[in-house]
Scaffold this motif. Structure first.
Motif, PDB file in Angstrom:
ATOM      1  N   PHE A  49       0.794  -1.229   0.000  1.00 48.82           N
ATOM      2  CA  PHE A  49       0.000   0.000   0.000  1.00 48.82           C
ATOM      3  C   PHE A  49       0.831   1.287   0.000  1.00 48.82           C
ATOM      4  O   PHE A  49       0.269   2.360   0.213  1.00 48.82           O
ATOM      5  CB  PHE A  49      -0.925   0.012   1.220  1.00 48.82           C
ATOM      6  N   SER A  50       2.118   1.213  -0.242  1.00 54.13           N
ATOM      7  CA  SER A  50       2.954   2.416  -0.185  1.00 54.13           C
ATOM      8  C   SER A  50       2.500   3.531  -1.139  1.00 54.13           C
ATOM      9  O   SER A  50       2.482   4.700  -0.754  1.00 54.13           O
ATOM     10  CB  SER A  50       4.415   2.056  -0.459  1.00 54.13           C
ATOM     11  N   PRO A  51       2.136   3.227  -2.399  1.00 53.51           N
ATOM     12  CA  PRO A  51       1.676   4.315  -3.270  1.00 53.51           C
ATOM     13  C   PRO A  51       0.460   5.049  -2.724  1.00 53.51           C
ATOM     14  O   PRO A  51       0.352   6.273  -2.860  1.00 53.51           O
ATOM     15  CB  PRO A  51       1.356   3.585  -4.585  1.00 53.51           C
ATOM     16  N   THR A  52      -0.461   4.327  -2.104  1.00 55.78           N
ATOM     17  CA  THR A  52      -1.648   4.961  -1.528  1.00 55.78           C
ATOM     18  C   THR A  52      -1.266   5.841  -0.343  1.00 55.78           C
ATOM     19  O   THR A  52      -1.728   6.988  -0.228  1.00 55.78           O
ATOM     20  CB  THR A  52      -2.664   3.896  -1.070  1.00 55.78           C
ATOM     21  N   ILE A  53      -0.430   5.328   0.534  1.00 58.19           N
ATOM     22  CA  ILE A  53      -0.001   6.097   1.709  1.00 58.19           C
ATOM     23  C   ILE A  53       0.691   7.381   1.271  1.00 58.19           C
ATOM     24  O   ILE A  53       0.361   8.474   1.742  1.00 58.19           O
ATOM     25  CB  ILE A  53       0.939   5.249   2.590  1.00 58.19           C
ATOM     26  N   CYS A  54       1.637   7.263   0.346  1.00 55.64           N
ATOM     27  CA  CYS A  54       2.409   8.433  -0.082  1.00 55.64           C
ATOM     28  C   CYS A  54       1.545   9.423  -0.853  1.00 55.64           C
ATOM     29  O   CYS A  54       1.731  10.634  -0.748  1.00 55.64           O
ATOM     30  CB  CYS A  54       3.598   7.984  -0.920  1.00 55.64           C
ATOM     31  N   SER A 113       4.560  -1.755  -5.691  1.00 57.26           N
ATOM     32  CA  SER A 113       5.547  -0.761  -5.285  1.00 57.26           C
ATOM     33  C   SER A 113       5.418   0.522  -6.096  1.00 57.26           C
ATOM     34  O   SER A 113       5.963   1.555  -5.713  1.00 57.26           O
ATOM     35  CB  SER A 113       6.966  -1.316  -5.447  1.00 57.26           C
ATOM     36  N   TYR A 114       4.695   0.442  -7.222  1.00 57.80           N
ATOM     37  CA  TYR A 114       4.618   1.572  -8.137  1.00 57.80           C
ATOM     38  C   TYR A 114       3.189   2.051  -8.393  1.00 57.80           C
ATOM     39  O   TYR A 114       2.981   3.206  -8.759  1.00 57.80           O
ATOM     40  CB  TYR A 114       5.267   1.204  -9.477  1.00 57.80           C
ATOM     41  N   ARG A 115       2.234   1.164  -8.206  1.00 57.31           N
ATOM     42  CA  ARG A 115       0.855   1.546  -8.501  1.00 57.31           C
ATOM     43  C   ARG A 115      -0.116   0.768  -7.632  1.00 57.31           C
ATOM     44  O   ARG A 115       0.008  -0.434  -7.467  1.00 57.31           O
ATOM     45  CB  ARG A 115       0.538   1.304  -9.978  1.00 57.31           C
ATOM     46  N   ASN A 116      -1.083   1.473  -7.099  1.00 57.55           N
ATOM     47  CA  ASN A 116      -2.231   0.870  -6.418  1.00 57.55           C
ATOM     48  C   ASN A 116      -3.488   1.253  -7.182  1.00 57.55           C
ATOM     49  O   ASN A 116      -3.715   2.440  -7.471  1.00 57.55           O
ATOM     50  CB  ASN A 116      -2.378   1.386  -4.985  1.00 57.55           C
TER      51      ASN A 116
END
Length: 313
Positions: A36-41, A290-293
């Motif tokens: 979920f990193s893209p969403t968080i950022c 890592s690049y898209r959610n």
């Protein structure tokens, strides 16, 4: 006068769902960084506050307490600070990590409503300015897995089932004299393994876009510096990142978050030192997540039927 020449680009219709609280609900520590990193950022980049709830501390190998600490470190790497204010990690008997563990719907809904109550009790940064709070109401956007759970882990799937139940049967409550209603956004698991683990089609447009924005920003900085002389130029303009979020359809039921910050994801996953084994390292580099959610709004069957009836009328 300060000049900001931002490298990252946001579409005009890129605002996330309207909500006073964004709550990411995951099954284990490291889910937030790995998937979920893209969403968080994206949310942080748009000055939104996001809370994280891990329904277990990942104690399958007896490292639960270690993983709790790692979760806080990873959240801070991603930009959630102070992490202990915005991140919760549960360790309760009926929500234990393990592929053979069955997480009941009631346990999940109780845990999530309990977390929402805790957040409201502490107050959110938007309390003073939110008109919704002035009316005594609060909208909560919950972000979680879909029915495939990305990796098909049973705990991930149980989380989805529990939150779908909330969205269908138990989607509003009165908490602390406030009418709270929620919606659930689910991360598309992507069934095609080629798309899931070889995201060249994601890399190419993001890299090209990143380079183009870098060139434009550099030109803008040179022009601004020449025009302003000794006056200061906003240092944030030097941040080399590309984050983009967009709502792609008229019904606003699909929400895409893209970003090209592989070093950040690597550092966040490295904070989960006990879990950072070779295949997770490869996942950080090559996984689409890592690049898209791509998040899809879960529409309960009763509401979907009502929408169909309304269209016919």
């Amino acid at each position: 006068e300060r000049v900001a020449a931002s490298i990252h680009s946001i579409h005009p219709n890129s605002m996330p769902p309207q909500a006073e609280i964004f709550l990411l609900v995951v099954a284990h520590p490291d889910d937030e960084s790995m998937f979920f990193s893209p969403t968080i950022c994206s949310l942080l980049d748009q000055h939104q506050t996001i809370h994280i709830l891990s329904l277990s501390n990942g104690n399958f190998d007896g490292l639960g307490k270690t993983r709790e600490v790692e979760l806080m470190r990873a959240a801070e790497v991603l930009g959630i600070s102070p992490p202990r204010k915005y991140v919760s990690c549960l360790d309760v008997g009926h929500l234990q990590d393990g592929p053979k563990e069955i997480w009941k719907v009631g346990a999940i809904t109780d845990a999530v409503w309990g977390e929402i109550s805790r957040i409201l009790q502490k107050g959110t940064p938007r309390d003073e300015s939110s008109a919704a709070n002035d009316r005594g109401s609060c909208n909560v956007a919950i972000i979680t897995f879909d029915e495939s759970g990305v990796s098909s882990h049973p705990n991930h799937i149980d989380v989805c089932n529990g939150l779908r139940h909330m969205a269908s049967i138990d989607r509003s409550r009165k908490i602390h004299d406030m009418n709270v209603s929620l919606c659930v956004w689910e991360l598309d698991s992507i069934t095609n393994p080629l798309t899931k683990y070889c995201p060249l089609m994601e890399w190419i447009p993001m890299v090209v876009g990143f380079l183009w924005r870098t060139i434009c920003s550099s030109v803008g900085l040179i022009v601004a510096s020449g025009c302003l002389g000794d006056q200061k130029v906003d240092s944030r303009s030097k941040s080399l990142r590309f984050i983009e979020a967009s709502s792609e359809d008229d019904a606003s039921t699909t929400w895409n978050c893209r970003m090209f910050r592989p070093l950040l994801i690597w550092r966040a996953m490295a904070a989960h030192h006990s879990q950072f084994v070779w295949y997770r390292r490869l996942s950080v580099l090559f996984s689409r997540f890592s690049y898209r959610n791509t998040l899809k709004l879960h529409v309960p069957i009763d509401r979907l039927n009502n929408q169909k009836v309304s269209k016919k009328v």
